[in-house]
Motif scaffolding. Sequence first.
Motif, PDB file in Angstrom:
ATOM      1  N   ASN A  39      45.681  47.656  46.192  1.00  0.00           N
ATOM      2  CA  ASN A  39      43.986  47.215  45.773  1.00  0.00           C
ATOM      3  C   ASN A  39      43.650  46.228  47.013  1.00  0.00           C
ATOM      4  OD1 ASN A  39      43.219  49.134  44.177  1.00  0.00           O
ATOM      5  ND2 ASN A  39      44.197  47.195  42.266  1.00  0.00           N
ATOM      6  N   GLY A  40      44.630  46.391  48.298  1.00  0.00           N
ATOM      7  CA  GLY A  40      44.129  45.607  49.430  1.00  0.00           C
ATOM      8  C   GLY A  40      44.980  44.008  48.923  1.00  0.00           C
ATOM      9  N   ASN A  41      45.998  43.626  48.072  1.00  0.00           N
ATOM     10  CA  ASN A  41      46.784  42.573  47.554  1.00  0.00           C
ATOM     11  C   ASN A  41      48.192  42.102  48.390  1.00  0.00           C
ATOM     12  OD1 ASN A  41      43.710  41.815  46.580  1.00  0.00           O
ATOM     13  ND2 ASN A  41      44.549  42.148  44.655  1.00  0.00           N
ATOM     14  N   GLU A  42      48.299  43.146  49.607  1.00  0.00           N
ATOM     15  CA  GLU A  42      49.357  42.238  49.723  1.00  0.00           C
ATOM     16  C   GLU A  42      49.955  40.930  49.879  1.00  0.00           C
ATOM     17  OE1 GLU A  42      52.556  44.044  50.869  1.00  0.00           O
ATOM     18  OE2 GLU A  42      51.873  44.526  49.397  1.00  0.00           O
ATOM     19  N   ALA A  43      48.688  40.408  50.217  1.00  0.00           N
ATOM     20  CA  ALA A  43      49.368  39.177  50.458  1.00  0.00           C
ATOM     21  C   ALA A  43      49.792  38.424  49.009  1.00  0.00           C
ATOM     22  CB  ALA A  43      47.627  38.247  50.862  1.00  0.00           C
ATOM     23  N   ASP A  44      49.170  38.536  47.919  1.00  0.00           N
ATOM     24  CA  ASP A  44      49.586  38.553  47.008  1.00  0.00           C
ATOM     25  C   ASP A  44      51.116  38.945  46.809  1.00  0.00           C
ATOM     26  OD1 ASP A  44      47.079  36.962  46.724  1.00  0.00           O
ATOM     27  OD2 ASP A  44      46.768  37.980  44.960  1.00  0.00           O
ATOM     28  N   ARG A  83      38.846  41.607  37.787  1.00  0.00           N
ATOM     29  CA  ARG A  83      38.636  42.229  38.763  1.00  0.00           C
ATOM     30  C   ARG A  83      38.312  42.380  40.406  1.00  0.00           C
ATOM     31  NH1 ARG A  83      34.271  40.843  42.459  1.00  0.00           N
ATOM     32  NH2 ARG A  83      34.718  38.540  41.538  1.00  0.00           N
ATOM     33  N   HIS A  84      39.164  41.276  40.728  1.00  0.00           N
ATOM     34  CA  HIS A  84      39.543  41.453  42.055  1.00  0.00           C
ATOM     35  C   HIS A  84      41.133  41.333  42.019  1.00  0.00           C
ATOM     36  CE1 HIS A  84      40.823  37.766  41.234  1.00  0.00           C
ATOM     37  NE2 HIS A  84      39.324  37.605  40.981  1.00  0.00           N
ATOM     38  N   ARG A  85      41.983  41.881  40.588  1.00  0.00           N
ATOM     39  CA  ARG A  85      43.416  41.717  40.828  1.00  0.00           C
ATOM     40  C   ARG A  85      44.121  41.503  42.078  1.00  0.00           C
ATOM     41  NH1 ARG A  85      45.119  43.794  36.730  1.00  0.00           N
ATOM     42  NH2 ARG A  85      46.958  45.873  37.248  1.00  0.00           N
ATOM     43  N   LYS A  86      43.595  39.804  41.931  1.00  0.00           N
ATOM     44  CA  LYS A  86      44.310  38.757  42.690  1.00  0.00           C
ATOM     45  C   LYS A  86      45.120  37.654  41.208  1.00  0.00           C
ATOM     46  CE  LYS A  86      43.450  37.396  46.306  1.00  0.00           C
ATOM     47  NZ  LYS A  86      44.068  37.985  47.914  1.00  0.00           N
ATOM     48  N   VAL A  87      46.581  37.166  42.359  1.00  0.00           N
ATOM     49  CA  VAL A  87      46.665  36.655  40.719  1.00  0.00           C
ATOM     50  C   VAL A  87      45.662  35.955  40.675  1.00  0.00           C
ATOM     51  CG1 VAL A  87      49.142  35.420  40.532  1.00  0.00           C
ATOM     52  CG2 VAL A  87      49.180  36.816  41.285  1.00  0.00           C
ATOM     53  N   ILE A  88      45.539  34.673  39.699  1.00  0.00           N
ATOM     54  CA  ILE A  88      44.795  33.476  38.860  1.00  0.00           C
ATOM     55  C   ILE A  88      46.465  32.915  37.701  1.00  0.00           C
ATOM     56  CG2 ILE A  88      42.585  34.706  38.758  1.00  0.00           C
ATOM     57  CD1 ILE A  88      42.797  35.291  36.139  1.00  0.00           C
ATOM     58  N   VAL A  89      46.919  33.886  37.620  1.00  0.00           N
ATOM     59  CA  VAL A  89      48.107  32.511  36.444  1.00  0.00           C
ATOM     60  C   VAL A  89      49.910  33.329  37.246  1.00  0.00           C
ATOM     61  CG1 VAL A  89      48.856  31.630  34.207  1.00  0.00           C
ATOM     62  CG2 VAL A  89      46.771  32.336  34.248  1.00  0.00           C
ATOM     63  N   LEU A  90      50.049  31.702  37.280  1.00  0.00           N
ATOM     64  CA  LEU A  90      51.850  32.168  37.617  1.00  0.00           C
ATOM     65  C   LEU A  90      52.252  31.471  36.517  1.00  0.00           C
ATOM     66  CD1 LEU A  90      54.260  33.152  38.337  1.00  0.00           C
ATOM     67  CD2 LEU A  90      53.919  31.540  40.541  1.00  0.00           C
ATOM     68  N   ASN A  91      53.064  32.008  35.484  1.00  0.00           N
ATOM     69  CA  ASN A  91      53.449  30.828  34.740  1.00  0.00           C
ATOM     70  C   ASN A  91      54.661  30.973  33.758  1.00  0.00           C
ATOM     71  OD1 ASN A  91      54.209  29.274  32.502  1.00  0.00           O
ATOM     72  ND2 ASN A  91      52.249  29.444  31.087  1.00  0.00           N
ATOM     73  N   VAL A  92      55.958  30.739  34.501  1.00  0.00           N
ATOM     74  CA  VAL A  92      57.431  30.804  34.250  1.00  0.00           C
ATOM     75  C   VAL A  92      58.105  29.229  33.758  1.00  0.00           C
ATOM     76  CG1 VAL A  92      57.762  32.227  35.693  1.00  0.00           C
ATOM     77  CG2 VAL A  92      57.994  30.108  36.153  1.00  0.00           C
ATOM     78  N   THR A  93      57.380  28.650  32.368  1.00  0.00           N
ATOM     79  CA  THR A  93      57.513  28.014  31.359  1.00  0.00           C
ATOM     80  C   THR A  93      59.178  28.197  31.427  1.00  0.00           C
ATOM     81  OG1 THR A  93      55.749  27.169  31.477  1.00  0.00           O
ATOM     82  CG2 THR A  93      57.213  26.226  29.752  1.00  0.00           C
ATOM     83  N   GLU A  98      65.982  28.419  38.996  1.00  0.00           N
ATOM     84  CA  GLU A  98      66.461  27.584  39.882  1.00  0.00           C
ATOM     85  C   GLU A  98      66.816  27.512  41.018  1.00  0.00           C
ATOM     86  OE1 GLU A  98      70.861  26.361  39.024  1.00  0.00           O
ATOM     87  OE2 GLU A  98      70.316  26.272  36.769  1.00  0.00           O
ATOM     88  N   GLY A  99      66.093  26.887  41.685  1.00  0.00           N
ATOM     89  CA  GLY A  99      66.078  27.369  43.015  1.00  0.00           C
ATOM     90  C   GLY A  99      65.135  26.007  43.659  1.00  0.00           C
ATOM     91  N   LEU A 100      64.412  27.056  44.836  1.00  0.00           N
ATOM     92  CA  LEU A 100      63.046  26.325  45.048  1.00  0.00           C
ATOM     93  C   LEU A 100      61.523  26.914  45.648  1.00  0.00           C
ATOM     94  CD1 LEU A 100      64.584  25.915  49.098  1.00  0.00           C
ATOM     95  CD2 LEU A 100      65.027  24.138  46.830  1.00  0.00           C
ATOM     96  N   LEU A 101      61.166  25.817  44.864  1.00  0.00           N
ATOM     97  CA  LEU A 101      59.689  26.393  45.446  1.00  0.00           C
ATOM     98  C   LEU A 101      59.032  26.884  46.692  1.00  0.00           C
ATOM     99  CD1 LEU A 101      56.863  27.313  44.065  1.00  0.00           C
ATOM    100  CD2 LEU A 101      55.999  25.166  44.012  1.00  0.00           C
ATOM    101  N   SER A 102      59.376  27.936  46.823  1.00  0.00           N
ATOM    102  CA  SER A 102      58.519  29.002  47.752  1.00  0.00           C
ATOM    103  C   SER A 102      57.254  28.748  49.089  1.00  0.00           C
ATOM    104  CB  SER A 102      57.943  30.730  48.118  1.00  0.00           C
ATOM    105  OG  SER A 102      57.842  30.808  48.702  1.00  0.00           O
ATOM    106  N   PRO A 103      56.931  27.881  49.260  1.00  0.00           N
ATOM    107  CA  PRO A 103      55.671  27.314  50.159  1.00  0.00           C
ATOM    108  C   PRO A 103      54.779  28.580  50.111  1.00  0.00           C
ATOM    109  CG  PRO A 103      57.800  28.080  52.117  1.00  0.00           C
ATOM    110  CD  PRO A 103      57.872  27.593  50.316  1.00  0.00           C
ATOM    111  N   HIS A 104      55.383  29.962  50.815  1.00  0.00           N
ATOM    112  CA  HIS A 104      54.601  30.785  49.885  1.00  0.00           C
ATOM    113  C   HIS A 104      53.200  30.887  48.798  1.00  0.00           C
ATOM    114  CE1 HIS A 104      56.277  32.829  53.764  1.00  0.00           C
ATOM    115  NE2 HIS A 104      57.078  32.335  53.392  1.00  0.00           N
ATOM    116  N   VAL A 105      53.915  30.370  48.261  1.00  0.00           N
ATOM    117  CA  VAL A 105      52.820  29.970  46.542  1.00  0.00           C
ATOM    118  C   VAL A 105      51.516  29.524  46.915  1.00  0.00           C
ATOM    119  CG1 VAL A 105      52.355  28.815  44.099  1.00  0.00           C
ATOM    120  CG2 VAL A 105      54.555  30.099  44.976  1.00  0.00           C
ATOM    121  N   GLY A 106      51.199  28.739  48.300  1.00  0.00           N
ATOM    122  CA  GLY A 106      49.846  28.538  48.835  1.00  0.00           C
ATOM    123  C   GLY A 106      49.061  29.096  48.929  1.00  0.00           C
ATOM    124  N   ASN A 107      49.754  30.645  49.406  1.00  0.00           N
ATOM    125  CA  ASN A 107      48.938  32.341  49.714  1.00  0.00           C
ATOM    126  C   ASN A 107      48.784  33.070  48.280  1.00  0.00           C
ATOM    127  OD1 ASN A 107      49.564  31.394  52.226  1.00  0.00           O
ATOM    128  ND2 ASN A 107      51.508  32.375  52.302  1.00  0.00           N
TER     129      ASN A 107
END
Length: 1021
Positions: A39-44, A83-93, A98-107
């Motif tokens: 639905n046009g949310n390829e960036a997410d 409504r817009h099927r965009k990511v509003i929550v990312l919760n992996v508590t 282990e690893g790095l936090l991707s800067p692309h999360v900022g998108n």
Amino acid sequence: MNSRQPTFSSFSSLAAFLFSGLLVIFQTTNAIISSSYYNGNEADHLSLLSFKSMITHDPYGALTSWNSSVHFCDWTGVTCGKRHRKVIVLNVTSQGLEGLLSPHVGNLSFLRLLALRNNSFHKTIPHELGRLFRLRVLNLERNKFNGVIPNNLSGCSNLETLRFGINELVGRIPIEISLLTKLTILVMDGNRLTGGIPSFLGNITSLKMISFPDNPFGGTIPDTFGHLKSLQEFYLGGCNLTGTIPYSIYNLSLLTRFSLADNQLSGSLPLDFGAMLPELTALQLRNNQLTGILPPSISNCSKLTILEMISNSFSGKLTVDFSKLTDILYIALGNNLFGSAEPDEMKFIDSLNNCSKLEKLFLYNCNFEGALPRSIGNLSDQLSNLDLSRNKLYGNLSLDVGNLVGLTQLNLAFNRLTGKIPSTIGKLQKLQVALLRENQFSGKIPDAIANLSSINILVLSSNKLEGVIPSSLGNCYRLEGLDLHNNKLGGNIPKQLLQFSSLSIGFDLSQNNLFGPLPSQVGGLKMVTYINLSHNYLTGNIPSSLSGCTSLSFLYIHDNLFQGMLPPSLISMRGLVELDLSHNNLSGQIPRFLEGFSLHVLNLSYNDFKGEVPVKGVFSNASAISIAGNSKLCGGLVELGLPKCKQKEKKKHKKRFPVFVIVLLIASSLLVVSCVVYVLYRKKRKGQSSQSSINERFLKLSYNQLLKATDGFSETNLIGKGGSSSVYKGLLELDDRFVTVKVLHLQTRGAHKNFIRECEAWRSVRHRNLLKIITSCSSVDFQGNDFKALVYEFMSNGSLHDWLHSSVHASRLNFLQRINILIDIASALDYLHNFCVPTIVHCDLKPSNILLDDDMVAHVGDFGLARFLERNSNLNSTSTGVKGTIGYAPPEYGFGSEMASSGDVYSFGILLLEVMTGKYPTHDIFNEGLSIHKFVSTALVEHAIIDVIDSDAITLQSTESNAKKVEECLASTLKIGVSCSADSPTQRMIIENAIHELHHIKDVLQNIQGTVPSLCNKSCF
């Protein structure tokens, strides 16, 4: 050839062209399909794939569902808007990622909540997070992020909750944080932030919670915090803060939790403190330098559940009316200066009677002087811990103490209490520890004490108790330690008292008026390691059943009236380290089997022993034995000064030997003598000491012998090197025995003094958990050089340091092994502090000074910095020189405080934390105010101990059902280390309690493993 005829290469080019065209069509079609699917949310979608690509370890498969077969809005931990099927929550508590936090999360431009708590993300926090202008909650707690806090987080203009606690962040809090005007929760605890607490935070008036504890900020508390009128929770403990508490803070009337513990704050609290902060539920100001009176207005804080003010300098009369604090659970006011010398000084106890929920009351070492109020018995029946020790309380202990049915620990030691111990104490069915020592209690021990079915430790020593020891005490079947010494108790020792299968820590009835024989039932004390019956009037023979005490290390029965010979059955008591039989009427020959014991101290003086003194084992060290007052002894070491033993006269026979037989005997004798003289001559020429027996090597070892044993002090035999000594492995030629040779670098400043000090210490200590010295402490001249060395028993398993930090061992220590080692070390300290005369402080306890034998039993070594705490000693604790090793030495030594046993306890606490975490106290992460103590303390508070425990420490075999018990044991162990390593010496756990707690943990672990629980690891004392 026709130039227009197609060639093979032209066909190939055409095919490539057609394939490229098809590929473009396919990619375009795929993009159209993908765009339609998402639905046009390829960036997410791409941002989430980038997030996953930078994860190097996913132990629980948390991201398994993150694949093309499922829409990303249905991936685990991902929530999209309806409504817009965009990511509003990312919760992996708590997924172990282990690893790095991707800067692309900022998108993820619609993201409202990002929660990565309790994982292992590392490196820096990407500044691209500043693009998330819709973000409301950012939780990166309990990871390994380092570097500085990104200053462009101000772009998250809707942020309400920011949690960066328990990471490795450094630097200052950026001023841009002040632009987050909607922020209500700001948590930065457990990092390495510096630069002071910024005053600009006072501009974020929406804040309800500030939590910065355990950061090395330094500086003072900003006065601007008084602007935070909405603030409810305020935590700045362990931030190296100085100065006074700004008066403006007391205007924050909505505060519910207020903690400034473990700083260097000074000044006094305002008298109207409680009226200004009426909503408080928790007040923690412990371990500061606050003075003045404790404001009576605290009684207005009617919602208080925790009041913790220990280790300050509050003074004057305690006049807080606690009756209004009906919800209070925990009151800790110990280690202050409250004494006022007024007659009604203890009247405040009456007001505690209304605190029906009170669970713990700590009023120790407060300089209180006055009668112990009868109202003490009207305290909450929920009270589990009551500590009034080390005050100047007098009067009787009320009968109403029996009302405190919830008590598990009662400590009234070191006061001036008189009268009888009330029989109502028997009603305390949950009581596990009762410490009433160093008072003036009189009368009989009440029979009702036998009703204490849960009691583990009972200490009534140094009182004026009289009468007989009640035989009903035998009903206390869980008793691990019993101390009744220094009273006026008489009668026989009840046989029921000698059948405790649980007794392991110690059994002390010394300095009383007990008489009669030692019952044969004494053999029932199979687990006990320490027995002291000295200074009584016990008679008869030493029972052969004593050999049943197979765990016994210390036996003191001197100054009694025992008689007869030592029973041969005692040959089985090979675990004895110290044996004192002096000042009795024992007779017969000294048993030869004592030569085979590993005794460090043997006192047989002032008896009626006769015959030849042995020369092997402990008898080969004149400083380890005492035989004075036995006029019929002969032989032994020359140093003992005894007459030579007379040869037994041969009986005259009527029948005479033929002359040729006599001649033959004389000739044979001359031949033997000639051979002996020749051998001695050859040994002398080789530079070897002329010893009449192998065992004399315990007294004399020449330079040449050590040179040969260590192959010329070769590098291959070098096993350690320090500033003042080198340590070699050696093999003695005399008996093919491996030894450790410590050679002093006499050119190093202080080395000679340390050598003398260590010699002095080794002459004073004898304990199975202390390294055994083989040579006497003497110097040998070699070619004009002064050579000094100490020779110890060789420890095949090396040092504890190697097991924790080196790769030389194929296997690592599991949890139970670590507990056993810690018990061994604590037992050695307990001996040095409480059983040596004078008291010895080790001053350099660390893993490299802990050595392990074939059975992995720990031995404390290196007494080069040891101090004696007796004034007439020439090596007492007034030295201003080296006071231990950085990281292990207690903080008070850095301020010029004299050496004390509490300093060793601090070192033990740090060592314990190192054993359990696998981290040096000087590890790179411990700087700018963060210490191993704070590191573990925070983990305990956050219930995240698994994150700090060395992974090898939890390899204990356990089923899933036992996992919780193992984790509880881990937490209990860490709590011991934290308590022992408290900054304030008076707040440190005493070593006896540490031993008790460690044994309890060991029992639980052994039950988990399905083994028979043992209350003592070979030695407790």
